[in-house]
Design a protein around this motif. Sequence first.
Motif, mmCIF file in Angstrom:
data_model
loop_
_atom_site.group_PDB
_atom_site.id
_atom_site.type_symbol
_atom_site.label_atom_id
_atom_site.label_comp_id
_atom_site.label_asym_id
_atom_site.label_seq_id
_atom_site.Cartn_x
_atom_site.Cartn_y
_atom_site.Cartn_z
ATOM 1 N N LEU A 292 8.565 0.461 8.624
ATOM 2 C CA LEU A 292 7.598 0.981 9.171
ATOM 3 C C LEU A 292 7.468 0.955 10.533
ATOM 4 O O LEU A 292 7.431 -0.221 11.045
ATOM 5 C CB LEU A 292 6.395 1.055 8.487
ATOM 6 C CG LEU A 292 6.262 1.861 7.178
ATOM 7 C CD1 LEU A 292 7.120 1.185 5.958
ATOM 8 C CD2 LEU A 292 4.560 1.485 6.591
ATOM 9 N N ARG A 293 7.383 2.025 11.691
ATOM 10 C CA ARG A 293 7.107 1.609 12.962
ATOM 11 C C ARG A 293 6.051 2.273 13.326
ATOM 12 O O ARG A 293 5.961 3.821 13.056
ATOM 13 C CB ARG A 293 8.363 2.195 13.751
ATOM 14 C CG ARG A 293 9.760 1.159 13.432
ATOM 15 C CD ARG A 293 10.797 1.845 14.334
ATOM 16 N NE ARG A 293 12.028 0.908 14.250
ATOM 17 C CZ ARG A 293 12.884 1.147 13.307
ATOM 18 N NH1 ARG A 293 13.007 2.136 12.423
ATOM 19 N NH2 ARG A 293 13.933 0.222 13.263
ATOM 20 N N CYS A 294 5.047 1.765 14.100
ATOM 21 C CA CYS A 294 3.834 2.456 14.638
ATOM 22 C C CYS A 294 3.717 2.407 15.932
ATOM 23 O O CYS A 294 3.759 1.151 16.294
ATOM 24 C CB CYS A 294 2.593 1.942 13.705
ATOM 25 S SG CYS A 294 1.051 3.083 14.058
ATOM 26 N N ILE A 295 3.142 3.193 16.916
ATOM 27 C CA ILE A 295 3.042 3.079 18.169
ATOM 28 C C ILE A 295 1.928 4.200 18.678
ATOM 29 O O ILE A 295 2.085 5.047 18.149
ATOM 30 C CB ILE A 295 4.188 3.273 18.975
ATOM 31 C CG1 ILE A 295 3.861 3.074 20.626
ATOM 32 C CG2 ILE A 295 4.827 4.608 18.890
ATOM 33 C CD1 ILE A 295 5.146 2.809 21.378
ATOM 34 N N SER A 296 1.088 3.692 19.594
ATOM 35 C CA SER A 296 0.157 4.393 20.108
ATOM 36 C C SER A 296 0.340 4.542 21.704
ATOM 37 O O SER A 296 0.710 3.454 22.400
ATOM 38 C CB SER A 296 -1.478 3.763 20.111
ATOM 39 O OG SER A 296 -2.257 4.633 20.940
ATOM 40 N N PHE A 297 0.524 5.766 22.117
ATOM 41 C CA PHE A 297 1.328 5.766 23.602
ATOM 42 C C PHE A 297 0.372 5.670 24.632
ATOM 43 O O PHE A 297 0.693 5.661 26.048
ATOM 44 C CB PHE A 297 2.089 7.241 23.580
ATOM 45 C CG PHE A 297 3.182 7.261 22.979
ATOM 46 C CD1 PHE A 297 4.408 7.053 23.333
ATOM 47 C CD2 PHE A 297 3.105 8.119 21.774
ATOM 48 C CE1 PHE A 297 5.463 6.912 22.272
ATOM 49 C CE2 PHE A 297 4.204 7.991 20.623
ATOM 50 C CZ PHE A 297 5.445 7.424 21.050
ATOM 51 N N GLU B 239 6.496 -2.963 13.973
ATOM 52 C CA GLU B 239 7.435 -2.928 12.798
ATOM 53 C C GLU B 239 6.966 -3.801 11.729
ATOM 54 O O GLU B 239 6.590 -4.909 11.787
ATOM 55 C CB GLU B 239 8.807 -3.059 13.407
ATOM 56 C CG GLU B 239 9.419 -2.365 14.126
ATOM 57 C CD GLU B 239 10.974 -2.521 14.264
ATOM 58 O OE1 GLU B 239 11.557 -3.531 13.732
ATOM 59 O OE2 GLU B 239 11.594 -1.755 15.384
ATOM 60 N N PHE B 240 6.938 -2.990 10.690
ATOM 61 C CA PHE B 240 6.815 -3.681 9.238
ATOM 62 C C PHE B 240 7.883 -3.341 8.263
ATOM 63 O O PHE B 240 8.219 -2.021 8.185
ATOM 64 C CB PHE B 240 5.399 -3.576 8.787
ATOM 65 C CG PHE B 240 5.217 -4.518 7.601
ATOM 66 C CD1 PHE B 240 5.081 -5.688 7.650
ATOM 67 C CD2 PHE B 240 4.948 -3.965 6.402
ATOM 68 C CE1 PHE B 240 4.539 -6.884 6.412
ATOM 69 C CE2 PHE B 240 4.819 -4.528 5.290
ATOM 70 C CZ PHE B 240 4.460 -5.889 5.161
ATOM 71 N N PRO C 221 -2.092 7.207 16.694
ATOM 72 C CA PRO C 221 -0.483 6.509 16.756
ATOM 73 C C PRO C 221 0.252 7.375 15.972
ATOM 74 O O PRO C 221 0.077 8.210 14.998
ATOM 75 C CB PRO C 221 -0.902 5.384 15.934
ATOM 76 C CG PRO C 221 -2.202 5.308 15.021
ATOM 77 C CD PRO C 221 -2.912 6.242 15.697
ATOM 78 N N VAL C 222 1.521 7.199 15.978
ATOM 79 C CA VAL C 222 2.615 7.771 15.412
ATOM 80 C C VAL C 222 3.446 6.775 14.617
ATOM 81 O O VAL C 222 3.836 5.696 14.854
ATOM 82 C CB VAL C 222 3.593 8.622 16.395
ATOM 83 C CG1 VAL C 222 4.749 9.231 15.730
ATOM 84 C CG2 VAL C 222 2.710 9.371 17.317
#
Length: 339
Positions: free
Chosen positions: A142-147, A177-178, A125-126
């Motif tokens: 904080l934003r986290c995503i796995s493409f 998001e957190f 994740p990014v």
Amino acid sequence: MWKKSLLVFLFSLSTLKAELNRETMRKKNKFISPTLDSKTNEVMKGQNVSLICSNQNKSLHITYVLFRSEKHIRTQNSTGEPVIFNLSISEAQDLGPYKCKAKVSNCWKYSNSFNFTFMDPVTTPVLNITVVKNQTNNYLILRCISFHGSLPINYTFFEKGIVVSPVISMYKREPAEFTLIQKNTGGWEEYKCKANNRLPDRAKYSHPVTMPSTGGHSCPLCLQLLLPVLLLVLSVTLILAFWMLPKYKARKAMRDKTPRDYGNTSTEVGIYANVHTKQADEESMPSLEPRHCVSSAQDETKHSQEIHYSNPMFRKVTPRDHEAYNDDKARCVYAELNL
């Protein structure tokens, strides 16, 4: 006598057979359908899996047969213990449906149907962090995503290796998001996020992102920008060096090829006589003899040398005929130099 004994034997045999039939029927009444299950139903291509077929009756000797879409796969026997069928899922047809058949004497029953589902593991994740300031506190979003990876994907956020958020499940390909309050410790805080789906042991962690706390004097994201700036400066320096080095070598080569006079040129040291000059408008006196001046000098070996100087005498001469122009606009004046 023997007839009586024969009748007793036949009676005992029929009684025993009836007792066995009653016992078999009692066991058959307790014989229920087997169950078919696996530790996971989400798999990747090429993954090895195990199917477990079992029955609650632990005293019967049961023959288990595994089928896939009515195609016989394997047969195993067991008494009181479940049987395990090891498989490899490499194609879509290997996903199922599977069924297990349990057989005792002339009685058999089928299990429930079981299917596998292809799943794609999550990628790294990014993590992105945004600083939001107000009058009282600074907040970090904080934003986290796995493409890539099969949905849903569960995200968890960490601060210095400690969980700071609940598990956030995303059923769409969107970042989780957190928000938390930025600490006032005067140091640096490291943040990470974790992404995982239903595939076991396939969780991925983001690269750490370091942020200064509000108590420090460092600017936000300076540490993240420092490395790219240093790389840019290094790249520009190398480009300039490779660009100017050939020119420097070429100029040095040209200087080396230029001939130099390294002869024994004497260094003239001494007082020289003054040269008497005449005014440009004064006419030369043919009757006067040129004056000679003598001076002495020393070279590097301390040997004395005499240097002679002469006063030049100038006089006008008549130009020659073929040197005069026809238009008489330009004339040449020549003078003889006597030493």
